[in-house]
Structures are given as structure tokens and as C-alpha cells.
Design an enzyme around this catalytic site. Structure first.
Site, PDB file in Angstrom:
ATOM      1  N   HIS A 123      25.846 -15.830  34.102  1.00 20.11           N
ATOM      2  CA  HIS A 123      26.995 -15.083  34.665  1.00 20.11           C
ATOM      3  C   HIS A 123      27.328 -15.521  36.095  1.00 20.11           C
ATOM      4  O   HIS A 123      28.387 -15.146  36.611  1.00 20.11           O
ATOM      5  CB  HIS A 123      26.713 -13.573  34.683  1.00 20.11           C
ATOM      6  CG  HIS A 123      26.562 -12.961  33.318  1.00 20.11           C
ATOM      7  ND1 HIS A 123      27.532 -13.082  32.352  1.00 20.11           N
ATOM      8  CD2 HIS A 123      25.556 -12.234  32.758  1.00 20.11           C
ATOM      9  CE1 HIS A 123      27.122 -12.453  31.249  1.00 20.11           C
ATOM     10  NE2 HIS A 123      25.929 -11.937  31.468  1.00 20.11           N
ATOM     11  N   ASP A 158      23.361 -16.124  23.979  1.00 16.95           N
ATOM     12  CA  ASP A 158      23.140 -14.817  24.592  1.00 16.95           C
ATOM     13  C   ASP A 158      24.243 -13.877  24.088  1.00 16.95           C
ATOM     14  O   ASP A 158      25.348 -14.312  23.793  1.00 16.95           O
ATOM     15  CB  ASP A 158      23.226 -14.954  26.116  1.00 16.95           C
ATOM     16  CG  ASP A 158      22.850 -13.681  26.857  1.00 16.95           C
ATOM     17  OD1 ASP A 158      21.718 -13.611  27.361  1.00 16.95           O
ATOM     18  OD2 ASP A 158      23.707 -12.768  26.949  1.00 16.95           O
ATOM     19  N   HIS A 160      25.975 -11.821  25.610  1.00 20.02           N
ATOM     20  CA  HIS A 160      27.098 -11.721  26.548  1.00 20.02           C
ATOM     21  C   HIS A 160      27.750 -13.094  26.750  1.00 20.02           C
ATOM     22  O   HIS A 160      27.064 -14.117  26.708  1.00 20.02           O
ATOM     23  CB  HIS A 160      26.603 -11.204  27.906  1.00 20.02           C
ATOM     24  CG  HIS A 160      25.896  -9.881  27.822  1.00 20.02           C
ATOM     25  ND1 HIS A 160      24.519  -9.782  27.791  1.00 20.02           N
ATOM     26  CD2 HIS A 160      26.383  -8.621  27.723  1.00 20.02           C
ATOM     27  CE1 HIS A 160      24.185  -8.491  27.705  1.00 20.02           C
ATOM     28  NE2 HIS A 160      25.283  -7.764  27.645  1.00 20.02           N
TER      29      HIS A 160
HETATM   30 ZN    ZN Z   1      22.973 -11.257  27.998  1.00 20.48          ZN
END
Ligand code: ZN
Lengths: 348, 140
Positions: A123, A158, A160
Site C-alpha cells: 500500500h 493479497d 487488498h
Molecule cells: Zn491485505
């Protein structure tokens, strides 16, 4: 042969009660121990990444600010993300672990590497920490490879979307970024229409999946939506953002995978590497330590030809429609973009 | 300059954010605009505090009543992401706000000034103008 780069992050960078915690590293190492690899595992001790290596993907101003923020005692960087005095060295060591894994594979020209490090990275943006991530570990390694003219496929399984990695390589034709993720969910990016910048059209492939999606749906997503782009790209290296938070037991999301699904996914993506010694897995999320331990063992077991199957793979969940829709949306966005940018050629 | 039709304001329940919402309601009443009150749902909130958003929505309803703004003009928006990214996205579709409003601290504020705040990040990346409502404006 398994090369473990790390472990690092097993004690420092501890937010106390935060799900992204040192115990995740012990769970991963226990998962590796469960495979009883003996002499088939080699541990690499990573150094901290240096400024030049990090500055390939992060603004120098951000790196300086993060260092100073940690030195001053740290605090919350956003509602999710913390940093402490020792987080700066922990983050640089996590980034360095990726670089050490790549070096180790280059020397051996064989085996698979697993970067056992935290804090995670996918991220983290060029100029901002986000979503538990301070430095984008996988991007720092990918950028080191593209600096040597390699073509790097990043598969991000993942749960996300890896918004940081996507943004960093948005317009870079030397990196193909492929992500499967729950949708809608944090960080809110990762639609199928996001296909890359004008110099890298088609070098981003996102397959959003609904809550409850099972392993068969994730494999279909990669096989039906991403495979043509991967074949066209012809990668020389494959890096995996291996988060294990798509596991059904994970408290941060709602996909329905089992550890057995990660084993099957691993086998699938290993097939995208051109030869042995060109596959690196990076630990990203995974917040149920029991599921994390099983998933790591199943994943690495599959890659090493070991049949370690603590849980059966899953099938029958929702999402097939969304996979078909992603395929159609990606195709449409790609053809529309090519019409608007007729002079742009994807560079191999 | 395009007319102010939609104003987006970030809201995390902090007093700074309340001041920003009040200011946005005031402006919207003057220029006859809609207000989209946006709350960013991060990783931790998604996992643990689902009741938080319900409470925040009630607070926004109360602020709207106090401001005397037509409730049909007020839209509550829960957006997945970090505070900075969701507001940047509000400046483009589908919210397509003409103006972004934030408190000077509150959601996403850093403990120090070293890394800049959400408002600083917004000013750098937003596609539309950003208003930062200063702390302590309430009662002035
Ligand atoms: Zn994640």
C-alpha cells in the site's frame, strides 16, 4: 531449495494490539518449520536498503520525512498506520530483505525465495505511508530488477488491492502488475478499467472479486483475465505480493480461501517464471496467525514439490460473473486507450 | 470557474471535522449546493468498529439540523480507503465534487508536522480546490 530472506520484523515495529504485529513473523517461521526442509532451506540475513535503492520508488523528501518522524518518536501516520522510533530501520531492513532475496537467487540461479519481513509494503505510495505499509518492499526489488533491464511480473494475491505498487509502476512498461482482491474493500482502488498509463497500456490487470469468493474463482481470475497479458509480457522475473489475508479465517476481510488454495495458486504462478531461480514471494498481509502458518506451509510446500495440505482447496463461491465482467472491462478499456493513444506502443 | 454544485467534506467525528462540516453546510446553504459528507473506512475500522459509522452518520444528521440545511441536500458517503485517497477520489467521478473541505487536523493527521497532514496531501494531489477550515473557527 527454499531461500528465506529474513526473518526480520519479529520484534521491532510493534504497535501494541495492532493486527500487523511481530507475532506474524513467528507464525510464518513456524509454517516453514512444519515442512521439515532440513538442508533444503537456506537463510539469508538481509541488510537495510540504502537510500539509492529506496529512491527508485520513493520520493527522497518522503524518505527523509519518515526517518525524521521515527527519530522524533513516531506516531500515527493515518488511522491505520503507525511508526515508532525503530520503524525506520525495520522498514529499511524489510526492503533490504527483498533485495537480498533477489541477489541470492541470482547467485544460485535456482530455487525459490521467500521474504519473511514486516512491515509489509504494497500500500505504500511514492510519497506516503498507508495501510500498515511504510516502504514498498516489492516495488523496491522490482525497480532494482528493471534497472538491470529485467521484465518483472508482479502477482498480488493479497486480499487488498496493492494500490502503492500499481501507482509506482503505473506508466512503467517493464513491470506487469496483476492483482486479485476483494471488492469493495480498502483501499478502494483496483477496478478492471485501471490498465496502466500511456506508456504502459495493458501493464496493469485488476480482477476485483466479491466477498465469499473461493479459491477456484481466484485461479479462474488469473487464468482467464491475466494470462493473455502475462503471455504477451513474457516476464524474466516473477515477484509475488503474497498476502494471506484472503484466507477465510482472516479478521480483516471476507474472501473464503483455505491454505490449500494458496498451494494451488503458488503452483499456478510458479509456471509464469521463465526458469528456476526467478520467483520471489514477499509477505504482505495475513492477520490470523493460525491461518498464516498453514497458508505459508502449504504455499512453500507446493513450490518445493512437497504435498503439505492442511486444508482442502475451496470451490463454488461467488465471483464467476465478476471475473467475466473484469475480462470485458479490461478489454474495452485497453482498446479504447489504444484508439486514444495510437502512437503509443507497448514496449517489450 | 464552474458553479459550486457539489461540496465534499471529510468527516471522522473529530471536533475539527465537525467544524469543517458546519462550514460546508453554511457555504452550501449560501450557494444552493449539495454536500457529500465522506467518511473513510480504513483497514482497522472495517475489521473492528462497524458501529462507528452509524454513530458518525447520526452526528452528521444533528449537524445538518443545527445548520438548518435542507436534508435532501446532504448525502452521507462511506468510502473504502484512507482519508486522503477517498477525498482525492471525491474530486473526480462518481462524486465529482467541485470543492473539497477538510478540517485542519482530525482524520489522518500526523502527530508531527513532518509528514504533512491530510489537508496538505490533498492540496498537492486534488483535482479541484481544497478548503482547510482552521481549528477553532467554531464560535467565531
Ligand atoms: Zn491485505
Amino acid at each position: 531449495m527454499l531461500i528465506v530472506s529474513g526473518p526480520t520484523g519479529g520484534s521491532e515495529h510493534d504497535g501494541g494490539g495492532h493486527p500487523e504485529r511481530p507475532a506474524r513473523i513467528s507464525a510464518v517461521m513456524e509454517g516453514i518449520d512444519d515442512l521439515h526442509l532440513g538442508t533444503d532451506v537456506q537463510i539469508v540475513v538481509p541488510h537495510v536498503a540504502n537510500l539509492a535503492q529506496m529512491a527508485r520508488v520513493h520520493d527522497t523528501a518522503y524518505l527523509n520525512e519518515l526517518a525524521a518522524f521515527c527519530k522524533a518518536g513516531g506516531g500515527q501516520l493515518d488511522p491505520d498506520t503507525y511508526a515508532m522510533v525503530d520503524s525506520w530501520s525495520a522498514a529499511r531492513r524489510a526492503a533490504g530483505a527483498g533485495l537480498a532475496a533477489v541477489d541470492a537467487l541470482r547467485q544460485r540461479d535456482d530455487g525459490v525465495a521467500f521474504v519473511v519481513a514486516r512491515p509489509p509494503g504494497h500500500h505504500a505510495l511514492r510519497d506516503r505511508a498507508m495501510g500498515f505499509c511504510l516502504l514498498n518492499n516489492i516495488a523496491i526489488s522490482a525497480a532494482a530488477l528493471t534497472a538491470d533491464d529485467e521484465r518483472v511480473l508482479i502477482i498480488d494475491w493479497d486480499v487488498h488491492h496493492g494500490n502503492g505498487t500499481q501507482a509506482i509502476f503505473w506508466d512503467d512498461p517493464k513491470v506487469l502488475y496483476v492483482s486479485t482482491h476483494q471488492w469493495p474493500l480498502f483501499p478502494g482502488s483496483g477496478t478492471a478499467q485501471e490498465i496502466g498509463g500511456p506508456h504502459a497500456l495493458g501493464r496493469t490487470v485488476n480482477i476485483p472479486l466479491p466477498a465469499g469468493a473461493t479459491g477456484d474463482v481466484v485461479r479462474r481470475a488469473i487464468g482467464e483475465v491475466a494470462l493473455p497479458a502475462i503471455d504477451d509480457f513474457d516476464p524474466t522475473w516473477v515477484l509475488i505480493s503474497a498476502g494471506f489475508d484472503a484466507h477465510r479465517a482472516d479478521p480483516l476481510a471476507n474472501l473464503a480461501l483455505s491454505s490449500g488454495d494458496f498451494a494451488e495458486l503458488a503452483t499456478m504462478v510458479a509456471g509464469f517464471a521463465p526458469r528456476p531461480g526467478r520467483l520471489v514471494l514477499f509477505l504482505e498481509g495475513g492477520y490470523d496467525v493460525g491461518a498464516l502458518r498453514m497458508s505459508v506451509a502449504a504455499t512453500l510446500g507446493a513450490l518445493l514439490g512437497d504435498s503439505y495440505h492442511p486444508e482442502d482447496s475451496t470451490c463454488g463461491g461467488p465471483g464467476t460473473e465478476m471475473v467475466h465482467q473484469a475480462r470485458a472491462e479490461w478489454d474495452e478499456a485497453f482498446h479504447r486507450a489504444r484508439l486514444l493513444n495510437p502512437s503509443e506502443r507497448r514496449v517489450r | 470557474m464552474r458553479p459550486l454544485q457539489t461540496i465534499a467534506v471529510g468527516f471522522d467525528g473529530s471536533l475539527d471535522a465537525e467544524a469543517a462540516v458546519r462550514w460546508a453546510f453554511e457555504l452550501a446553504s449560501q450557494v444552493d449546493a449539495d454536500v457529500v459528507v465522506i467518511h473513510a473506512v480504513g483497514l482497522l475500522e472495517y475489521a473492528a468498529h462497524r458501529g462507528v459509522a452509524v454513530e458518525l452518520e447520526k452526528t452528521v444528521e444533528r449537524l445538518a439540523r443545527e445548520a438548518g440545511i435542507d436534508s435532501a441536500r446532504v448525502h452521507w458517503n462511506l468510502a473504502d480507503g484512507d482519508p486522503c485517497s477517498v477525498l482525492i477520489r471525491a474530486g473526480v467521478g462518481p462524486v465529482a465534487a467541485d470543492l473539497l473541505v477538510v478540517g485542519s487536523r482530525g482524520q489522518g493527521a500526523h502527530a508531527g508536522l513532518l509528514l504533512g497532514s491530510t489537508s496538505h496531501e490533498l492540496a498537492e494531489h486534488a483535482a479541484v480546490p481544497v478548503v482547510i477550515v482552521p481549528t477553532g473557527r467554531e464560535g467565531q
